[in-house]
Design a protein around this motif. Structure first.
Motif, PDB file in Angstrom:
ATOM      1  N   THR A  17       0.784  -1.345   0.025  1.00 62.07           N
ATOM      2  CA  THR A  17      -0.101   0.054   0.228  1.00 62.07           C
ATOM      3  C   THR A  17       0.936   1.157   0.115  1.00 62.07           C
ATOM      4  O   THR A  17       0.450   2.523  -0.165  1.00 62.07           O
ATOM      5  CB  THR A  17      -0.832   0.467   1.497  1.00 62.07           C
ATOM      6  N   ILE A  18       2.103   1.320   0.102  1.00 58.18           N
ATOM      7  CA  ILE A  18       3.060   2.123   0.343  1.00 58.18           C
ATOM      8  C   ILE A  18       4.129   2.321  -0.703  1.00 58.18           C
ATOM      9  O   ILE A  18       4.860   0.772  -0.534  1.00 58.18           O
ATOM     10  CB  ILE A  18       3.441   2.396   1.576  1.00 58.18           C
ATOM     11  N   LEU A  19       4.534   3.692  -1.415  1.00 57.42           N
ATOM     12  CA  LEU A  19       5.835   3.074  -1.598  1.00 57.42           C
ATOM     13  C   LEU A  19       6.883   3.682  -1.371  1.00 57.42           C
ATOM     14  O   LEU A  19       6.741   5.020  -1.085  1.00 57.42           O
ATOM     15  CB  LEU A  19       5.664   3.773  -3.923  1.00 57.42           C
ATOM     16  N   LYS A  20       8.010   3.613  -1.210  1.00 55.54           N
ATOM     17  CA  LYS A  20       8.871   4.375  -0.707  1.00 55.54           C
ATOM     18  C   LYS A  20      10.309   4.361  -1.601  1.00 55.54           C
ATOM     19  O   LYS A  20      10.679   3.286  -2.433  1.00 55.54           O
ATOM     20  CB  LYS A  20       9.021   2.661   0.301  1.00 55.54           C
ATOM     21  N   ILE A  21      10.255   5.490  -1.393  1.00 53.72           N
ATOM     22  CA  ILE A  21      11.839   6.298  -2.780  1.00 53.72           C
ATOM     23  C   ILE A  21      12.667   7.017  -1.497  1.00 53.72           C
ATOM     24  O   ILE A  21      12.257   7.405  -0.877  1.00 53.72           O
ATOM     25  CB  ILE A  21      10.790   7.472  -3.367  1.00 53.72           C
ATOM     26  N   GLU A  22      13.624   6.199  -2.197  1.00 53.30           N
ATOM     27  CA  GLU A  22      15.014   6.655  -1.727  1.00 53.30           C
ATOM     28  C   GLU A  22      15.939   7.196  -2.288  1.00 53.30           C
ATOM     29  O   GLU A  22      16.150   5.963  -3.204  1.00 53.30           O
ATOM     30  CB  GLU A  22      15.537   5.602  -0.987  1.00 53.30           C
ATOM     31  N   THR A  23      16.517   8.371  -2.863  1.00 51.97           N
ATOM     32  CA  THR A  23      17.354   8.858  -4.208  1.00 51.97           C
ATOM     33  C   THR A  23      19.077   8.927  -3.484  1.00 51.97           C
ATOM     34  O   THR A  23      18.888  10.026  -1.856  1.00 51.97           O
ATOM     35  CB  THR A  23      16.686   9.450  -4.272  1.00 51.97           C
ATOM     36  N   GLU A  24      19.660   8.804  -3.462  1.00 53.96           N
ATOM     37  CA  GLU A  24      21.168   9.823  -3.113  1.00 53.96           C
ATOM     38  C   GLU A  24      21.827  10.043  -4.293  1.00 53.96           C
ATOM     39  O   GLU A  24      21.808   9.937  -5.680  1.00 53.96           O
ATOM     40  CB  GLU A  24      22.282   9.087  -2.240  1.00 53.96           C
ATOM     41  N   ASP A  25      22.526  11.444  -4.034  1.00 54.42           N
ATOM     42  CA  ASP A  25      22.819  12.100  -5.525  1.00 54.42           C
ATOM     43  C   ASP A  25      24.088  12.006  -5.484  1.00 54.42           C
ATOM     44  O   ASP A  25      24.765  11.844  -4.599  1.00 54.42           O
ATOM     45  CB  ASP A  25      22.481  13.305  -5.858  1.00 54.42           C
ATOM     46  N   GLN A  26      25.353  12.152  -6.285  1.00 54.56           N
ATOM     47  CA  GLN A  26      26.736  11.909  -6.327  1.00 54.56           C
ATOM     48  C   GLN A  26      27.036  13.795  -5.087  1.00 54.56           C
ATOM     49  O   GLN A  26      28.085  13.493  -4.847  1.00 54.56           O
ATOM     50  CB  GLN A  26      27.913  12.787  -7.241  1.00 54.56           C
ATOM     51  N   ASN A  27      26.508  14.834  -5.303  1.00 52.88           N
ATOM     52  CA  ASN A  27      26.738  15.561  -3.988  1.00 52.88           C
ATOM     53  C   ASN A  27      26.303  15.346  -2.796  1.00 52.88           C
ATOM     54  O   ASN A  27      26.910  15.791  -1.782  1.00 52.88           O
ATOM     55  CB  ASN A  27      26.459  16.767  -4.608  1.00 52.88           C
ATOM     56  N   GLY A  28      25.996  14.179  -2.110  1.00 54.28           N
ATOM     57  CA  GLY A  28      25.325  13.692  -0.840  1.00 54.28           C
ATOM     58  C   GLY A  28      24.366  14.173  -0.810  1.00 54.28           C
ATOM     59  O   GLY A  28      23.943  13.450   0.257  1.00 54.28           O
ATOM     60  N   GLY A  29      23.430  14.456  -1.436  1.00 54.46           N
ATOM     61  CA  GLY A  29      22.085  14.782  -1.577  1.00 54.46           C
ATOM     62  C   GLY A  29      21.027  13.655  -1.240  1.00 54.46           C
ATOM     63  O   GLY A  29      21.528  12.700  -2.135  1.00 54.46           O
ATOM     64  N   SER A  30      19.895  13.224  -0.127  1.00 55.68           N
ATOM     65  CA  SER A  30      19.519  12.459   0.008  1.00 55.68           C
ATOM     66  C   SER A  30      17.945  13.224  -0.933  1.00 55.68           C
ATOM     67  O   SER A  30      18.124  13.843   0.507  1.00 55.68           O
ATOM     68  CB  SER A  30      19.901  11.641   0.282  1.00 55.68           C
ATOM     69  N   PHE A  31      16.452  12.125  -0.538  1.00 62.68           N
ATOM     70  CA  PHE A  31      15.791  11.949  -0.664  1.00 62.68           C
ATOM     71  C   PHE A  31      14.829  10.689   0.238  1.00 62.68           C
ATOM     72  O   PHE A  31      15.502  10.128  -0.029  1.00 62.68           O
ATOM     73  CB  PHE A  31      14.873  13.127  -2.032  1.00 62.68           C
ATOM     74  N   SER A  32      13.970  10.860   0.275  1.00 61.25           N
ATOM     75  CA  SER A  32      13.471   9.804   1.457  1.00 61.25           C
ATOM     76  C   SER A  32      11.911  10.169   1.531  1.00 61.25           C
ATOM     77  O   SER A  32      11.537  11.247   2.065  1.00 61.25           O
ATOM     78  CB  SER A  32      13.799   8.595   2.802  1.00 61.25           C
ATOM     79  N   ALA A  33      10.829   8.612   1.101  1.00 64.92           N
ATOM     80  CA  ALA A  33       9.494   9.402   1.008  1.00 64.92           C
ATOM     81  C   ALA A  33       8.372   8.170   0.951  1.00 64.92           C
ATOM     82  O   ALA A  33       9.164   7.124   0.583  1.00 64.92           O
ATOM     83  CB  ALA A  33       8.800  10.471  -0.116  1.00 64.92           C
ATOM     84  N   ASN A  34       7.672   8.412   2.175  1.00 62.97           N
ATOM     85  CA  ASN A  34       6.609   7.060   1.809  1.00 62.97           C
ATOM     86  C   ASN A  34       5.824   7.379   1.275  1.00 62.97           C
ATOM     87  O   ASN A  34       4.619   8.743   1.990  1.00 62.97           O
ATOM     88  CB  ASN A  34       6.569   6.126   3.263  1.00 62.97           C
ATOM     89  N   LEU A  35       4.828   7.059   0.066  1.00 60.78           N
ATOM     90  CA  LEU A  35       3.745   7.531  -1.010  1.00 60.78           C
ATOM     91  C   LEU A  35       2.547   6.549  -1.246  1.00 60.78           C
ATOM     92  O   LEU A  35       3.045   5.352  -0.845  1.00 60.78           O
ATOM     93  CB  LEU A  35       3.916   8.075  -2.039  1.00 60.78           C
ATOM     94  N   PRO A  36       0.975   6.818  -0.499  1.00 60.01           N
ATOM     95  CA  PRO A  36       0.623   5.692  -0.171  1.00 60.01           C
ATOM     96  C   PRO A  36      -0.117   5.509  -2.136  1.00 60.01           C
ATOM     97  O   PRO A  36      -0.234   6.603  -3.055  1.00 60.01           O
ATOM     98  CB  PRO A  36      -0.718   6.564   0.132  1.00 60.01           C
ATOM     99  N   LEU A  37       0.225   4.088  -2.145  1.00 58.38           N
ATOM    100  CA  LEU A  37      -0.087   3.201  -3.581  1.00 58.38           C
ATOM    101  C   LEU A  37      -1.233   4.041  -3.771  1.00 58.38           C
ATOM    102  O   LEU A  37      -1.514   4.376  -5.612  1.00 58.38           O
ATOM    103  CB  LEU A  37      -0.283   1.926  -3.894  1.00 58.38           C
ATOM    104  N   SER A  38      -2.513   4.486  -3.276  1.00 57.72           N
ATOM    105  CA  SER A  38      -3.603   5.257  -3.796  1.00 57.72           C
ATOM    106  C   SER A  38      -3.499   6.520  -4.468  1.00 57.72           C
ATOM    107  O   SER A  38      -4.494   6.465  -5.481  1.00 57.72           O
ATOM    108  CB  SER A  38      -4.861   4.786  -2.621  1.00 57.72           C
ATOM    109  N   LEU A  39      -2.286   7.097  -4.423  1.00 58.49           N
ATOM    110  CA  LEU A  39      -1.696   8.297  -5.134  1.00 58.49           C
ATOM    111  C   LEU A  39      -1.544   8.529  -5.881  1.00 58.49           C
ATOM    112  O   LEU A  39      -0.621   9.110  -6.649  1.00 58.49           O
ATOM    113  CB  LEU A  39      -1.331   9.286  -4.039  1.00 58.49           C
ATOM    114  N   THR A  40      -0.880   6.879  -6.920  1.00 54.58           N
ATOM    115  CA  THR A  40      -0.262   7.145  -8.124  1.00 54.58           C
ATOM    116  C   THR A  40      -0.091   7.442  -9.738  1.00 54.58           C
ATOM    117  O   THR A  40       0.340   7.663  -9.921  1.00 54.58           O
ATOM    118  CB  THR A  40      -0.100   5.051  -8.253  1.00 54.58           C
TER     119      THR A  40
END
Length: 94
Positions: A17-40
């Motif tokens: 029911t949840i999409l977990k997204i994790e990103t990291e860029d070459q500069n050390g920046g990161s992003f993490s989120a948990n989004l409901p799949l109902s909002l695809t």
């Protein structure tokens, strides 16, 4: 493997029911989120632009991601990729 799609009772496991997204860029920046799949259908408005670019660099278009998520995937890893510049993206369903 079929065994990973079946629960302990031998029946198919429930879709995530949840999409977990994790990103990291070459500069050390990161992003993490948990989004409901109902909002695809609204993914482009919920996922920040830099995370969308990381997905595209990994070879996954936003349309392809939407189709994949609308299929009701079971919980687990969906995608893990890293480009030549050290940008990485990880998607999982929970």
């Amino acid at each position: 493997a079929l065994s990973s799609l079946l629960g302990k009772s031998g029946r198919p496991s429930r879709p995530g029911t949840i999409l977990k997204i994790e990103t990291e860029d070459q500069n050390g920046g990161s992003f993490s989120a948990n989004l409901p799949l109902s909002l695809t259908a609204h993914a482009e408005r919920l996922i920040p632009p830099h995370a969308l670019k990381s997905l595209e660099r990994s070879g996954l278009t936003l349309d392809a991601l939407k189709l994949l998520l609308q299929a009701g995937p079971p919980p687990g890893k969906l995608l893990e990729a890293e480009d030549e510049n050290g940008n990485s993206v990880r998607l999982s369903v929970q």
